[in-house]
Write a protein that holds these residues in place. Sequence first.
Motif, PDB file in Angstrom:
ATOM      1  N   ASP A 146      22.017  -3.661  24.901  1.00 36.91           N
ATOM      2  CA  ASP A 146      23.123  -2.888  25.104  1.00 36.91           C
ATOM      3  C   ASP A 146      24.158  -2.618  24.145  1.00 36.91           C
ATOM      4  N   ALA A 147      24.626  -3.631  23.500  1.00 38.04           N
ATOM      5  CA  ALA A 147      25.788  -3.546  22.525  1.00 38.04           C
ATOM      6  C   ALA A 147      25.477  -2.740  21.477  1.00 38.04           C
ATOM      7  N   LEU A 148      24.061  -3.181  20.986  1.00 36.12           N
ATOM      8  CA  LEU A 148      23.616  -2.338  19.587  1.00 36.12           C
ATOM      9  C   LEU A 148      23.365  -0.806  20.069  1.00 36.12           C
ATOM     10  N   ALA A 149      22.728  -0.463  21.355  1.00 37.51           N
ATOM     11  CA  ALA A 149      22.659   0.741  21.738  1.00 37.51           C
ATOM     12  C   ALA A 149      24.063   1.413  21.694  1.00 37.51           C
ATOM     13  N   HIS A 150      25.038   0.994  22.169  1.00 38.48           N
ATOM     14  CA  HIS A 150      26.482   1.741  22.385  1.00 38.48           C
ATOM     15  C   HIS A 150      27.029   1.946  20.852  1.00 38.48           C
ATOM     16  N   ARG A 151      26.669   1.116  20.080  1.00 35.78           N
ATOM     17  CA  ARG A 151      27.166   1.044  18.722  1.00 35.78           C
ATOM     18  C   ARG A 151      26.615   2.032  17.768  1.00 35.78           C
ATOM     19  N   PHE A 152      25.370   2.068  17.859  1.00 32.13           N
ATOM     20  CA  PHE A 152      24.395   2.686  16.958  1.00 32.13           C
ATOM     21  C   PHE A 152      23.885   4.266  17.615  1.00 32.13           C
ATOM     22  N   PHE A 153      23.934   4.173  18.857  1.00 31.77           N
ATOM     23  CA  PHE A 153      23.210   5.447  19.450  1.00 31.77           C
ATOM     24  C   PHE A 153      24.397   5.801  20.513  1.00 31.77           C
ATOM     25  N   PRO A 154      25.619   6.119  20.103  1.00 30.00           N
ATOM     26  CA  PRO A 154      26.558   6.467  21.148  1.00 30.00           C
ATOM     27  C   PRO A 154      26.432   7.692  22.084  1.00 30.00           C
ATOM     28  N   ASN A 155      25.843   8.640  21.502  1.00 33.89           N
ATOM     29  CA  ASN A 155      25.579   9.949  21.974  1.00 33.89           C
ATOM     30  C   ASN A 155      24.296  10.235  22.243  1.00 33.89           C
ATOM     31  N   GLU A 156      23.234   9.511  22.108  1.00 32.80           N
ATOM     32  CA  GLU A 156      22.020   9.823  22.224  1.00 32.80           C
ATOM     33  C   GLU A 156      21.253   8.794  22.924  1.00 32.80           C
ATOM     34  N   ASP A 157      19.740   8.888  23.322  1.00 33.16           N
ATOM     35  CA  ASP A 157      19.155   8.229  23.896  1.00 33.16           C
ATOM     36  C   ASP A 157      18.196   7.416  22.798  1.00 33.16           C
ATOM     37  N   PRO A 158      18.515   6.007  22.654  1.00 32.61           N
ATOM     38  CA  PRO A 158      17.622   5.160  21.594  1.00 32.61           C
ATOM     39  C   PRO A 158      16.254   5.069  22.134  1.00 32.61           C
ATOM     40  N   ILE A 159      15.789   5.267  23.288  1.00 31.01           N
ATOM     41  CA  ILE A 159      14.375   4.845  23.504  1.00 31.01           C
ATOM     42  C   ILE A 159      13.419   6.162  22.835  1.00 31.01           C
ATOM     43  N   GLY A 160      12.364   5.505  22.167  1.00 32.23           N
ATOM     44  CA  GLY A 160      11.640   6.012  21.512  1.00 32.23           C
ATOM     45  C   GLY A 160      11.983   6.468  19.899  1.00 32.23           C
ATOM     46  N   LYS A 161      13.116   6.132  19.749  1.00 29.49           N
ATOM     47  CA  LYS A 161      13.745   6.150  18.281  1.00 29.49           C
ATOM     48  C   LYS A 161      12.806   5.034  17.532  1.00 29.49           C
ATOM     49  N   HIS A 162      13.029   5.327  15.967  1.00 26.34           N
ATOM     50  CA  HIS A 162      12.351   4.287  15.180  1.00 26.34           C
ATOM     51  C   HIS A 162      13.595   3.426  14.466  1.00 26.34           C
ATOM     52  N   LEU A 163      13.214   2.291  14.452  1.00 26.72           N
ATOM     53  CA  LEU A 163      14.100   1.684  13.135  1.00 26.72           C
ATOM     54  C   LEU A 163      13.199   0.810  12.278  1.00 26.72           C
ATOM     55  N   THR A 164      13.731   0.167  11.147  1.00 26.80           N
ATOM     56  CA  THR A 164      12.979  -0.602  10.143  1.00 26.80           C
ATOM     57  C   THR A 164      13.975  -1.816  10.087  1.00 26.80           C
ATOM     58  N   LEU A 165      13.302  -3.091  10.095  1.00 23.42           N
ATOM     59  CA  LEU A 165      13.920  -4.411   9.686  1.00 23.42           C
ATOM     60  C   LEU A 165      13.508  -4.574   8.310  1.00 23.42           C
ATOM     61  N   THR A 166      14.471  -4.733   7.294  1.00 26.81           N
ATOM     62  CA  THR A 166      14.281  -4.720   6.022  1.00 26.81           C
ATOM     63  C   THR A 166      13.514  -5.767   5.717  1.00 26.81           C
ATOM     64  N   PHE A 167      13.412  -7.088   6.239  1.00 24.13           N
ATOM     65  CA  PHE A 167      12.689  -8.102   5.915  1.00 24.13           C
ATOM     66  C   PHE A 167      11.275  -7.983   6.499  1.00 24.13           C
ATOM     67  N   PHE A 168      10.942  -7.152   7.304  1.00 23.40           N
ATOM     68  CA  PHE A 168       9.731  -6.711   7.777  1.00 23.40           C
ATOM     69  C   PHE A 168       9.423  -5.041   7.557  1.00 23.40           C
ATOM     70  N   ALA A 169       9.424  -4.719   6.477  1.00 24.86           N
ATOM     71  CA  ALA A 169       9.509  -3.451   6.370  1.00 24.86           C
ATOM     72  C   ALA A 169       7.927  -2.875   6.073  1.00 24.86           C
ATOM     73  N   ASP A 170       7.093  -3.291   6.608  1.00 27.46           N
ATOM     74  CA  ASP A 170       5.793  -2.830   6.744  1.00 27.46           C
ATOM     75  C   ASP A 170       5.573  -1.649   7.380  1.00 27.46           C
ATOM     76  N   ALA A 171       6.349  -1.444   8.392  1.00 25.43           N
ATOM     77  CA  ALA A 171       6.236   0.134   9.409  1.00 25.43           C
ATOM     78  C   ALA A 171       7.443   0.026  10.173  1.00 25.43           C
ATOM     79  N   PRO A 172       8.034   1.330  10.273  1.00 24.31           N
ATOM     80  CA  PRO A 172       8.963   1.550  11.472  1.00 24.31           C
ATOM     81  C   PRO A 172       8.474   1.007  12.728  1.00 24.31           C
ATOM     82  N   ARG A 173       9.534   0.432  13.680  1.00 29.70           N
ATOM     83  CA  ARG A 173       9.095   0.052  14.964  1.00 29.70           C
ATOM     84  C   ARG A 173       9.759   0.869  15.845  1.00 29.70           C
ATOM     85  N   GLU A 174       9.175   1.069  17.096  1.00 26.35           N
ATOM     86  CA  GLU A 174       9.715   1.811  17.904  1.00 26.35           C
ATOM     87  C   GLU A 174      10.624   1.050  19.386  1.00 26.35           C
ATOM     88  N   ILE A 175      11.787   1.729  19.416  1.00 25.12           N
ATOM     89  CA  ILE A 175      12.521   1.129  20.397  1.00 25.12           C
ATOM     90  C   ILE A 175      11.836   1.572  21.928  1.00 25.12           C
TER      91      ILE A 175
END
Length: 812
Positions: free
Chosen positions: A566-595
């Motif tokens: 919840d803390a990450l959601a408030h910090r990086f998605f303060p005014n939007e719904d993060p569900i369905g967004k994609h992020l990439t972990l730099t050390f596992f950059a094979d493909a974006p991952r869906e929240i």
Amino acid sequence: MRNLISDLRQSLRTLRRNPAFAIGAILVLALGIGANTAIFSIVNAAMLRPLPFDDPDRLVQLWHVPPAKSFPGIDFFSVSPANYLDWKAQNTSFDSMAIYGFRGLTFGGSDHPELIQASAVPPDFFTVLRAQPLLGRTFTRDDDHPNPRTILLSYILWRDRFASDPGIVGRDITVDSQSFSVVGVMPEKFRMPDFAKAWVPLGWTDADRAVRGNHNYNVIARLRPQITIDQAKSDLAAISTRLEQQYPEDDKGWGATAIPLHEQLIGDVRTALLVLLGAVAFVLLIACANVANLVLAKTLARGKEMAIRSALGAGRMVLLRHILVETMLLSVIGGLLGLLLARGVIALSVKLLADRLPTYMEVTLDAQVLAYTLLLSVAAGVLAGLLPSLRFSRVDVNEALKQGARGGSDAGGKTRNVLVVCEVALSLVLLIGAGLMIRTLWQLRDVRPGFDSSNVLTMSVAIPHGRFATPSGEINFFHDVLQRVRTLPGIEEAGAIDSLPLDGGGSHQPFSIEGRPVLPMADQPEVDVRLISTGYLHTMHVPVIRGRDFEESDAAGRTGVVLISDALAHRFFPNEDPIGKHLTLTFFADAPREIVGIVGNVKTDQLSETRPVDTIYMAASQLGPSTGQAWDSFGLSLAVRTKSDPHAAANAVAGAIHEFGSDIPVSNVFSMDDLIAQSMSPQRFNVMLLAAFAGLALLLAAVGIYGVLSYTVRRRVREIGIRMALGASQSDILRLVVSDGMKPILLGVALGVIAAIALSRLVASLLFGVPPTDPMTFTAVTLLLVIVGIAANTLPAYRATKVEPTQTLREE
């Protein structure tokens, strides 16, 4: 010297004639000196005694300094292989430098697998420390190659597992189901790093040496002669600037620093030890004030004797020496008894501090501690006798001879009151410190960690190096284990995670959000990353706030999914719904991952975390190697929720694991409540010892106040008798004695509050959820001391009301 010996003999005769006085004074001083000896012995071992290495003052620990924007609140960070190699090649400040990392090794094969904590080191690791083996040799360059098969044993492992076999060198032993050759055994006192029971060669490949953005290692170095720590820091800063310009993608914003190795190993226990050393010093001062009052009372009773001595030609120095010799004799005897008491306090303190002190540290009553105790005893004797001796070195011969041995004078009253004020003030400072620690522990107990720890069993499942050739092998193993555990009687749910909450481990990684500007890795935000199985959140009762949990369908080869806190959601998605967004972990950059879900915040490192931790949870069922890294097996920890006592299920759960891998070691079997208790052990240690010393101080102060008041009442018998003969009632006498007795106590309380406020900043770093000047603590302690003062006054005051005025006047 002859006069000194004569005074010593007379003091011994005087003490034999007054055994109650002597025993009381010796016991009081023994308590104060014993407490000081015990804590000083720990301080001596931890902070004053040099490290067990050659020229240890030149050894330093090197760290990265991470970008403050990406790592808020983190001052030091582990080191990447490529940056270490550049530091080593480009520096002008160090004679030698070596890197080391953690390595878990499995001993015993399928019969009795055991996880041994080891360290992977290069050959020059032992050169930096100038360490020589007890048996055999250390590593050479021929040992340091990919997939090394040599091992160096610690003294403890050699003793406990191989029965101190002198022929162990050259033997082959089974480690991680493979044959390793033992090349040597290190000495008993060599424990670097402190977790290591064995060492293996680093064994880097060219790909390992090229890793710059992944920081997983520690570095030690030895300063060159004449090079200061500040010069070394400047040298590292200059190298970091060059690396930042050369490799901006990985090194932008990353600095480097050096910390003396001794300071690094002691860590945050330094502040706690210094606070405790100050606390026992206060206890000794209170003990000295008590003995000073006893000596003052005894000397007052010998006023006529002192006057006669003075009349017969004894000078001030003679009287002063006589009293000081007596108190120093008491304190030396008290010091000897204090050494015996110190042994018990040392054993308890070391047991409580076991997980916070370096493993090499041996707390003993060595020559330095014995010398300290002797000096402390002499100093205590001087302190205890100084005020009485100064008071009676100025004796009025005529007045003393007139008064004789009869009471009625309040000689020494001011001195006694000064000592009472000091005792009360010192006691109040200690009690406030203990009260603040108790409040801190209470606050920690009320912290909500973000999960339900009741009835949860945990254990580490270490996967031997190379045990599974592919990620799918490990995924299937843990899937089968969890499925079997869930069928056991008394089990509600089970899950797995790479790093349990509050165990101090876990990964901290950069990530990027799809659809937002692409940043170099050095500028990417860093968050905690945890790998969890299906069922883990349900097992720990971590709520899914929105979206869904991981499911069995989230398998390898399908769309990558993650959960966020919840803390990450408030910090990086303060005014939007993060569900369905994609992020990439730099050390596992094979493909974006869906929240796919947002989960509750969890205390990951310690209960005293003041800000919610931004966390990304990866699905263990989609496990794979880091980008650019070869696959290697690694362990997870199980969390199992039971219907009753979790410890009762430990054997059954371990048996279920061994059904699918008899060579898999199981370790660190604890309940989650145990882990929470362990996380609070520093605060519990502070509370227990500081409260014990504060309680001792309060007891000594109460006894001292009672003794002073009792003596004062005896000296004022004639005055009280006259007052009662003139019409004073018992309540008047009671009020008179208590009010007079409370005056120095209230003054001591006032001065103690002022001193506590002034010293409060010294304990601020040890507190959580409590301000250093907490009004509740200050008020409660003040009331406690006032109540103790009234209680100590009441019995002498009651005795004063029983004075018979006619008998008193008849005696006059």
